[in-house]
Design a protein around this motif. Structure first.
Motif, mmCIF file in Angstrom:
data_model
loop_
_atom_site.group_PDB
_atom_site.id
_atom_site.type_symbol
_atom_site.label_atom_id
_atom_site.label_comp_id
_atom_site.label_asym_id
_atom_site.label_seq_id
_atom_site.Cartn_x
_atom_site.Cartn_y
_atom_site.Cartn_z
ATOM 1 N N PHE A 113 49.738 33.779 54.176
ATOM 2 C CA PHE A 113 50.951 33.486 54.588
ATOM 3 C C PHE A 113 52.200 33.793 53.658
ATOM 4 C CE2 PHE A 113 48.519 31.887 57.910
ATOM 5 C CZ PHE A 113 48.807 32.391 59.144
ATOM 6 N N TYR A 118 55.785 35.422 58.225
ATOM 7 C CA TYR A 118 54.308 35.997 58.841
ATOM 8 C C TYR A 118 53.990 34.856 59.619
ATOM 9 C CZ TYR A 118 53.283 39.566 55.232
ATOM 10 O OH TYR A 118 53.398 40.572 54.570
ATOM 11 N N TYR A 119 54.411 33.489 59.941
ATOM 12 C CA TYR A 119 54.036 32.665 60.745
ATOM 13 C C TYR A 119 54.669 32.937 62.032
ATOM 14 C CZ TYR A 119 52.436 29.402 57.156
ATOM 15 O OH TYR A 119 51.816 28.997 56.074
ATOM 16 N N HIS A 124 50.152 39.634 62.540
ATOM 17 C CA HIS A 124 49.600 39.012 61.484
ATOM 18 C C HIS A 124 48.700 37.721 62.042
ATOM 19 C CE1 HIS A 124 48.635 37.854 57.395
ATOM 20 N NE2 HIS A 124 48.870 36.656 57.579
ATOM 21 N N LEU A 125 49.448 36.840 62.850
ATOM 22 C CA LEU A 125 48.868 35.961 63.604
ATOM 23 C C LEU A 125 47.678 36.278 64.238
ATOM 24 C CD1 LEU A 125 52.085 34.159 64.903
ATOM 25 C CD2 LEU A 125 50.509 33.508 63.317
ATOM 26 N N ARG A 129 43.901 35.072 63.864
ATOM 27 C CA ARG A 129 43.082 34.238 65.107
ATOM 28 C C ARG A 129 41.684 35.149 65.094
ATOM 29 N NH1 ARG A 129 48.185 34.027 67.578
ATOM 30 N NH2 ARG A 129 47.555 36.297 68.719
#
Length: 425
Positions: A113, A118-119, A124-125, A129
């Motif tokens: 990250f 990005y969080y 991206h998440l 996952r």
């Protein structure tokens, strides 16, 4: 098929790791002659010495680089018998898209990250996952037989893995592993791919093996092997043709001279092996003709242009997507050798595949082309047939294409040839 036990005169054509290892083992009891098309022995075991500058004399690998004891048991045994020393390496992966600026690496949480945004970035998440989910269900699907007959694209579709995970992690990583165009990975057979990941400790997030590199460069083990041969290898010596007789094998040199041998071991790529044979059987044609190979330009250089813009993200393997890249272009991946070989040097040393003219010429140390097998269901189906036909007509085949295209596969195929002569590693 078993060969007779008395001393034989054997030609080994193609002296990469498979051919050389087979020759090294056969040389314990037989008269072995080495024939190699290149001007060096070792194939993808290719170590270069830096000739000038602050790091003069430094050995840098440009082909085979790393192994681990868990997943390379036969190669480990070879190195132990040779007395070749290893040191710890690391295997990390980075991805960077030059157009969007999107990228990450698996070095640490902060590089996975790299920005606060990005969080909160859905794609991206979703990738993270899916990565965690793949580590959870991939092994289960491999063990249950769920993958049988499926390509990676079909498998990911059936398990609803996101496009970002596929396009910006899994396919690029696979392309880097197999030196293959990214578009080929969608059609790659899922079962052998996940089997490879499991064998190499890459399928799950825990209990991964410690990766190693050969001290002084992988060329060290080749040099040590060659000390056991009384006869000098024949370099720049690709045969003009090979034919089998009732008594053995005839190798025809480029100048027309014919040499007779009791047995022949071909350690070249499958397509090259087939092309050498003047009299291939229908069985040999069927087994060898299904293999395709991807040529990859390999450049050793000191330019940072093909690494992520943030040095914190520099990883062992670095996949770069350039503006205008289509999925069909050859993989563009850079191996950061300072990290892989723990080099404490004045310069950064990088090995990049398929960079073309994009590396400043004053930063280039060496260019060459290496070829790698492309996998399909048809090619994989030929492997057990190849193993069963070995020894027929006094002809033996070995190479990394007997497995997943890696050093351990090449060594294993060589060990099997030696067993055919009653010789154990």
């Amino acid at each position: 098929m078993k060969a007779e036990s008395q001393r034989k005169k054997i030609a080994v054509v193609g002296c990469g790791v498979a051919g050389l290892t087979a020759a090294w083992l056969l040389n314990r009891r037989h008269e072995v002659h080495l024939f190699e098309k290149n001007d060096y022995i070792g194939g993808h075991t290719r170590t270069l010495k830096i000739k000038d500058g602050v790091d003069t004399g430094l050995a840098v690998d440009t082909g085979f680089i790393v192994m681990n004891h868990r997943n390379y048991p036969l190669f480990t045994k070879v190195l132990k018998q040779l007395g070749v020393k290893l040191a710890d390496s690391s295997m990390t992966f980075s991805f960077h898209d030059k157009t969007s600026g999107y990228g990450y690496s698996g070095n640490t949480l902060s590089t996975l990250f790299p920005k606060l945004s990005y969080y909160f970035m859905p794609k991206h998440l979703g990738l993270v996952r899916d990565l965690a989910r793949f580590a959870r269900i991939g092994y289960r699907d491999l063990q249950s037989g769920y993958l049988e007959g499926k390509t990676l694209g079909q498998y990911f579709e059936s398990r609803s893995f996101g496009q970002n995970f596929r396009e910006n992690y899994f396919y690029p990583m696979g392309a880097a592993i197999w030196s293959s165009p990214v578009e080929e990975m969608e059609n790659f057979p899922a079962q052998p791919y996940l089997h490879f990941l499991e064998n190499h400790g890459l399928l799950r997030l825990t209990n991964r093996p410690q990766w190693k590199y050969v001290k002084g460069g992988s060329r060290s083990y080749v040099k040590t092997m060659l000390k056991d041969f009384k006869k000098k290898p024949n370099l720049n010596a690709a045969p003009d043709g090979i034919r089998r007789t009732t008594d053995g094998v005839i190798l025809r040199k480029q100048d027309g001279e014919e040499l007779a041998f009791d047995h022949l071991v071909i350690g070249a790529h499958a397509d090259e092996a087939l092309a050498m044979l003047d009299d291939p059987s229908e069985e040999e044609k069927a087994n060898l003709s299904v293999w395709r190979y991807q040529p990859n330009e390999v450049v050793l250089h000191t330019s940072e242009t093909h690494l992520p813009p943030d040095p914190k993200q520099w990883s062992s393997w670095n996949f770069l997507r350039e503006p205008g890249d289509g999925k069909s272009r050859p993989v563009l991946v850079s191996y950061y050798m300072n990290r892989l070989q723990n080099l404490k040097t004045g310069n950064h040393y990088i090995v990049t595949l398929n960079a073309g003219a994009s590396i400043p010429e004053d930063k280039v140390i060496n260019r060459t082309t290496l070829t790698h097998p492309l996998y399909s269901e048809q090619a994989l189906a030929s492997q057990p047939r190849l193993a069963r036909t070995n020894g027929k007509r006094n002809t033996w085949f070995c190479g990394s294409y007997f497995g997943y295209g890696f050093h351990e596969d090449a060594v294993q195929s060589a060990v099997e040839v030696a067993k055919g002569f009653g010789i154990e590693l």
